[in-house]
Design a protein around this motif. Structure first.
Motif, PDB file in Angstrom:
ATOM      1  N   LEU A   9       0.822  -1.210   0.000  1.00  0.00           N
ATOM      2  CA  LEU A   9       0.000   0.000   0.000  1.00  0.00           C
ATOM      3  C   LEU A   9       0.852   1.255   0.000  1.00  0.00           C
ATOM      4  CD1 LEU A   9      -3.005  -0.519   2.419  1.00  0.00           C
ATOM      5  CD2 LEU A   9      -3.064   0.044   0.018  1.00  0.00           C
ATOM      6  N   GLY A  13       0.204   2.469  -3.535  1.00  0.00           N
ATOM      7  CA  GLY A  13      -1.067   3.139  -3.421  1.00  0.00           C
ATOM      8  C   GLY A  13      -1.027   4.615  -3.130  1.00  0.00           C
ATOM      9  N   LEU A  24      -4.790   6.646   1.177  1.00  0.00           N
ATOM     10  CA  LEU A  24      -6.121   6.071   1.023  1.00  0.00           C
ATOM     11  C   LEU A  24      -6.925   6.335   2.283  1.00  0.00           C
ATOM     12  CD1 LEU A  24      -5.228   2.596  -0.485  1.00  0.00           C
ATOM     13  CD2 LEU A  24      -6.502   4.396  -1.624  1.00  0.00           C
ATOM     14  N   TYR A  54     -10.434   8.533  -5.701  1.00  0.00           N
ATOM     15  CA  TYR A  54      -9.765   7.239  -5.504  1.00  0.00           C
ATOM     16  C   TYR A  54     -10.272   6.201  -6.492  1.00  0.00           C
ATOM     17  CZ  TYR A  54      -8.270   9.448  -1.221  1.00  0.00           C
ATOM     18  OH  TYR A  54      -7.716  10.317  -0.319  1.00  0.00           O
ATOM     19  N   TYR A  60      -4.052   4.051  -7.926  1.00  0.00           N
ATOM     20  CA  TYR A  60      -4.363   3.330  -6.699  1.00  0.00           C
ATOM     21  C   TYR A  60      -4.709   1.889  -6.992  1.00  0.00           C
ATOM     22  CZ  TYR A  60      -4.498   7.693  -4.229  1.00  0.00           C
ATOM     23  OH  TYR A  60      -4.162   8.886  -3.684  1.00  0.00           O
ATOM     24  N   VAL A  62      -6.508  -0.424  -4.662  1.00  0.00           N
ATOM     25  CA  VAL A  62      -7.184  -0.641  -3.392  1.00  0.00           C
ATOM     26  C   VAL A  62      -7.399  -2.137  -3.248  1.00  0.00           C
ATOM     27  CG1 VAL A  62      -9.212  -0.112  -1.998  1.00  0.00           C
ATOM     28  CG2 VAL A  62      -8.295   1.610  -3.571  1.00  0.00           C
ATOM     29  N   TRP A  68     -12.971  -0.734  -1.264  1.00  0.00           N
ATOM     30  CA  TRP A  68     -13.238  -0.468  -2.678  1.00  0.00           C
ATOM     31  C   TRP A  68     -14.744  -0.365  -2.949  1.00  0.00           C
ATOM     32  CZ3 TRP A  68     -11.182   1.699  -6.587  1.00  0.00           C
ATOM     33  CH2 TRP A  68     -11.668   1.490  -7.884  1.00  0.00           C
TER      34      TRP A  68
END
Length: 103
Positions: A9, A13, A24, A54, A60, A62, A68
């Motif tokens: 992440l 991300g 996030l 997002y 990203y 997720v 999500w």
């Protein structure tokens, strides 16, 4: 295994193509925004735009399926059924909060 997920992440991300770092949100962050919509502290359009950044951003990945799903739901909170009515009413928002509340 859990450490690999966290590292993934952080590396994949959060850094956008232009180098900006964007974290996030958590499920709780989104639920708080939904609660603020219910008490008229935030506008639906503001919350939908927040979630959509997002959902629409390919930078990203997720990996949390619940996050999500909630991001996708929240990104549509401002959809209108008619010029004066939203597709999703306050009962829908309360249902989402209840459904995604972590115990």
């Amino acid at each position: 295994m859990e450490k690999k997920f966290i590292i993934n992440l952080i590396v994949r991300g959060n850094t956008l193509e232009n180098g900006d770092v964007m974290n996030l949100p958590s499920i709780q962050d989104l639920l708080t925004k939904l609660q603020l919509v219910l008490i008229n502290e935030l506008q639906r359009e503001e919350v939908a735009d927040y979630a959509a950044q997002y959902v629409m951003n390919d930078d990203y990945e997720v990996q949390d399926e619940e996050l999500w799903e909630l991001l996708n739901i929240v990104s549509g909170i401002d959809l209108k059924d008619s010029p004066d009515e939203y597709l999703h009413d306050e009962r829908d928002i309360r249902d989402w909060i209840h459904r995604f509340q972590r115990k």
